[in-house]
Structure formats: structure tokens, C-alpha cells
Design a protein around this motif. Structure first.
Motif, PDB file in Angstrom:
ATOM      1  N   SER A   1     111.501 -42.551 -13.493  1.00  0.00           N
ATOM      2  CA  SER A   1     110.073 -42.732 -14.327  1.00  0.00           C
ATOM      3  C   SER A   1     110.297 -42.353 -15.660  1.00  0.00           C
ATOM      4  CB  SER A   1     109.151 -41.773 -13.583  1.00  0.00           C
ATOM      5  OG  SER A   1     108.952 -41.755 -12.301  1.00  0.00           O
TER       6      SER A   1
ATOM      7  N   LEU B   1     114.048 -28.705  -5.879  1.00  0.00           N
ATOM      8  CA  LEU B   1     114.565 -29.531  -7.399  1.00  0.00           C
ATOM      9  C   LEU B   1     115.054 -27.773  -8.474  1.00  0.00           C
ATOM     10  CD1 LEU B   1     113.838 -31.855  -9.295  1.00  0.00           C
ATOM     11  CD2 LEU B   1     111.800 -30.834 -10.145  1.00  0.00           C
TER      12      LEU B   1
ATOM     13  N   ALA C   1     118.796 -27.159  -7.304  1.00  0.00           N
ATOM     14  CA  ALA C   1     119.168 -27.925  -7.765  1.00  0.00           C
ATOM     15  C   ALA C   1     119.677 -28.691  -9.230  1.00  0.00           C
ATOM     16  CB  ALA C   1     118.700 -29.791  -7.595  1.00  0.00           C
TER      17      ALA C   1
HETATM   18  N1  LIG Z   1     119.044 -32.095  -5.425  1.00  0.00           N
HETATM   19  C1  LIG Z   1     116.845 -32.741  -4.935  1.00  0.00           C
HETATM   20  N2  LIG Z   1     116.961 -33.327  -5.659  1.00  0.00           N
HETATM   21  C2  LIG Z   1     115.143 -33.859  -5.652  1.00  0.00           C
HETATM   22  C3  LIG Z   1     114.721 -32.064  -5.131  1.00  0.00           C
HETATM   23  N3  LIG Z   1     113.115 -32.938  -4.586  1.00  0.00           N
HETATM   24  C4  LIG Z   1     112.732 -33.572  -5.732  1.00  0.00           C
HETATM   25  N4  LIG Z   1     114.452 -34.647  -6.703  1.00  0.00           N
HETATM   26  C5  LIG Z   1     114.534 -35.458  -7.385  1.00  0.00           C
HETATM   27  O1  LIG Z   1     114.056 -34.798  -8.646  1.00  0.00           O
HETATM   28  C6  LIG Z   1     113.242 -35.880  -9.246  1.00  0.00           C
HETATM   29  C7  LIG Z   1     111.844 -35.497  -9.573  1.00  0.00           C
HETATM   30  O2  LIG Z   1     111.345 -36.075  -8.172  1.00  0.00           O
HETATM   31  P1  LIG Z   1     110.005 -36.839  -7.858  1.00  0.00           P
HETATM   32  O3  LIG Z   1     109.746 -36.668  -5.613  1.00  0.00           O
HETATM   33  O4  LIG Z   1     109.676 -37.472  -8.800  1.00  0.00           O
HETATM   34  O5  LIG Z   1     109.386 -35.466  -7.973  1.00  0.00           O
HETATM   35  P2  LIG Z   1     108.155 -36.121  -9.114  1.00  0.00           P
HETATM   36  O6  LIG Z   1     108.519 -36.317 -10.217  1.00  0.00           O
HETATM   37  O7  LIG Z   1     106.972 -34.594  -9.216  1.00  0.00           O
HETATM   38  O8  LIG Z   1     107.423 -36.722  -8.444  1.00  0.00           O
HETATM   39  P3  LIG Z   1     106.596 -38.235  -8.133  1.00  0.00           P
HETATM   40  O9  LIG Z   1     107.232 -39.216  -9.472  1.00  0.00           O
HETATM   41  O10 LIG Z   1     105.924 -39.024  -7.823  1.00  0.00           O
HETATM   42  O11 LIG Z   1     107.584 -39.053  -6.649  1.00  0.00           O
HETATM   43  C8  LIG Z   1     113.799 -36.952  -8.390  1.00  0.00           C
HETATM   44  O12 LIG Z   1     114.502 -37.689  -8.663  1.00  0.00           O
HETATM   45  C9  LIG Z   1     114.221 -36.729  -7.192  1.00  0.00           C
HETATM   46  O13 LIG Z   1     115.286 -37.886  -6.307  1.00  0.00           O
HETATM   47  C10 LIG Z   1     114.868 -31.333  -3.894  1.00  0.00           C
HETATM   48  O14 LIG Z   1     114.569 -30.994  -2.880  1.00  0.00           O
HETATM   49  N5  LIG Z   1     116.460 -32.039  -3.997  1.00  0.00           N
END
Ligand SMILES: Nc1nc2c(ncn2[C@@H]2O[C@H](COP(=O)(O)OP(=O)(O)OP(=O)(O)O)[C@@H](O)[C@H]2O)c(=O)[nH]1
Ligand SMILES: [Mg+2]
Length: 230
Positions: free
Chosen positions: A89, A62, A65
Motif C-alpha cells: 500500500s 501492530l 510490533a
Molecule cells: N508484526 C505484526 N504485523 C502486523 C500485525 N497486524 C498487521 N501487521 C502488519 O502491519 C501492516 C498493516 O496491516 P494491514 O493488514 O495492511 O492493515 P491495514 O493497512 O489497516 O488494512 P488493509 O490495508 O486493508 O489490509 C502490514 O504490513 C501487516 O502485515 C500484527 O499483529 N503483528
């Protein structure tokens, strides 16, 4: 003139990205998706919606990105840069309210943990994890921000430039904490606006033990460095 770019990182969000892009189309914003080669075809859905996609070769985190997306936003001269998750979310109706506050603070955080903020369908475990991370970060780093891990934000480009985002190291949701710290350290003003965060209905969470551990280790080491005055 105010111009905003919404930067959306994606990894396997094919089931939710389309409806988000449809809603964003109704706002005066440009959208850039940073997709890490999602095998489920997320990038193709974005392109079919006429949205620009930076396609990277594999899952690179993340943090990287966002660093890529922010650099493009600054290069292109946008005045505001918006962070938003693709998993459903973060609500576009909340973004509309957040955008009304542009100009009041250089960093606006969509916050679950201020009055009128809310979460829906989150397990108690996730709630305690989020509240615990915020409490720990505030204790060690004195940020005085209720939701430092929120990934729903609006930055002024001026602040982002001062923050030198390329040197931010975190990869998981700790990226949000490091960005909050850096924003404050570079004189940025921070405001929190209540949002309703809704647990993803589709796809898989990318949250992992490694991501939580990164946050604990980094917060602890920043806290220790602060303590010894470095
Ligand atoms: N490009 C990219 N996007 C990512 C990566 N990891 C997560 N994302 C995106 O970042 C955003 C947040 O990730 P989530 O998986 O929702 O993480 P989170 O909000 O901490 O956890 P949950 O809401 O429980 O799923 C989402 O749009 C994901 O698709 C990554 O390694 N690369
Ligand atoms: Mg999520």
C-alpha cells in the motif's frame, strides 16, 4: 549524519514483502522487519534478502510490533525512524519524496487526505471508514492532522525519545492516532506529505471490527477526558 531505520511490521505478507525489500535496497536506509511468526514464511523471505528480522512467537498486534521496533531503533542511535506497511500500500517512490522533507518537521506523515494525496483500488466503505475515523479524531481531539491513521511516517529520533513510546497503549490502527496525539503533546511539529495509497493486491487485510472498535472507544474516552480537563 542522518541515518534512517525503516521498521516494517509483518503478518503473512509473503507475496509482497520481497519486492518491497528489493526497492528499499536502492535507498540509503537500514531495514528491520518485526514478524509475528507468520505461518506463510514471510520471515524466511526477509532473511533470504539479507534483512534482519525480529521474530515474535505469535500475532501480538501492530502497536506492540512498532513499540519493539522503535526501541531497537533508538537503542542503535538512528536519527530517523520510518514506519511502512509491507502489503504494497505504501510506495517507495513516495518514501523517497518524504525523505526529502526530513528536518522540516519532527513527524512527517504520508497523507492520503491532503491536496495531491490519493487512494487507488479502495472500496468506498474503506474510504468512508478512514475519512470518518479522521473526522471523529479531529473533532474530539483537535489534532488538526488530515490523516492521523496513516501508517506511513518518518519520526525524528529526538521526538520518539520524548514520546516515551513504551507507554503507548493502542494495538490496532488507533496506534497511529495515539502516536499523533503524543507527538503533538510532547511539542513535536507535524507535516503531511501527499502520497498515493494503493490497496493491497495480495494477502489478507488485518483490519477487523475489533480494531475499528478499539479506535472508537479510545478516541471517545480521550475526548471525554479532554472535555473534563484531564
Ligand atoms: N508484526 C505484526 N504485523 C502486523 C500485525 N497486524 C498487521 N501487521 C502488519 O502491519 C501492516 C498493516 O496491516 P494491514 O493488514 O495492511 O492493515 P491495514 O493497512 O489497516 O488494512 P488493509 O490495508 O486493508 O489490509 C502490514 O504490513 C501487516 O502485515 C500484527 O499483529 N503483528
Ligand atoms: Mg494495509
Amino acid at each position: 549524519m542522518n541515518t534512517s531505520l525503516v521498521v516494517i511490521p509483518t503478518y503473512n505478507e509473503v507475496e509482497s514483502i520481497g519486492s518491497l525489500l528489493d526497492l528499499l535496497r536502492t535507498l540509503a536506509v537500514d531495514v528491520l522487519v518485526i514478524d509475528d511468526g507468520s505461518p506463510d514464511g514471510t520471515a524466511q523471505v526477509c532473511l533470504a534478502h539479507g534483512i534482519e528480522v525480529i521474530s515474535r512467537s505469535g500475532k501480538m498486534g501492530l502497536g506492540s510490533a512498532y513499540r519493539t521496533g522503535f526501541a531497537i531503533a533508538l537503542e542503535r542511535g538512528y536519527t530517523n525512524v520510518i514506519e511502512m506497511d509491507a502489503d504494497g500500500s505504501h510506495q517507495v517512490e513516495d518514501l523517497i519524496r518524504m525523505m526529502e522533507w526530513i528536518g522540516t518537521n519532527e513527524l512527517l506523515i504520508g497523507s492520503r487526505w491532503v491536496a495531491d494525496g490519493a487512494i487507488k483500488n479502495w472500496s468506498k466503505f474503506r474510504e468512508y471508514l478512514s475519512k470518518g475515523a479522521n473526522a471523529y479524531a479531529n473533532l474530539l481531539l483537535s489534532l488538526d492532522v488530515k490523516d492521523t491513521t496513516s501508517g506511513f511516517r518518518i519520526y525524528s529520533a529526538d521526538l520518539l525519545r520524548r514520546m516515551e513510546v513504551a507507554t503507548i497503549k493502542s494495538e490496532g490502527y488507533c496506534f497511529q492516532i495515539e502516536m499523533t496525539r503524543r507527538a503533538i503533546a510532547r511539542g513535536g511539529s507535524v507535516g503531511e506529505i501527499p502520497i498515493t495509497f494503493i490497496e493491497r493486491a495480495h494477502g489478507q487485510s488485518k483490519m477487523s471490527a475489533a480494531i475499528a472498535l478499539e479506535a472508537v472507544l479510545r478516541i471517545t474516552s480521550w475526548g471525554l477526558l479532554r472535555l473534563i480537563g484531564r
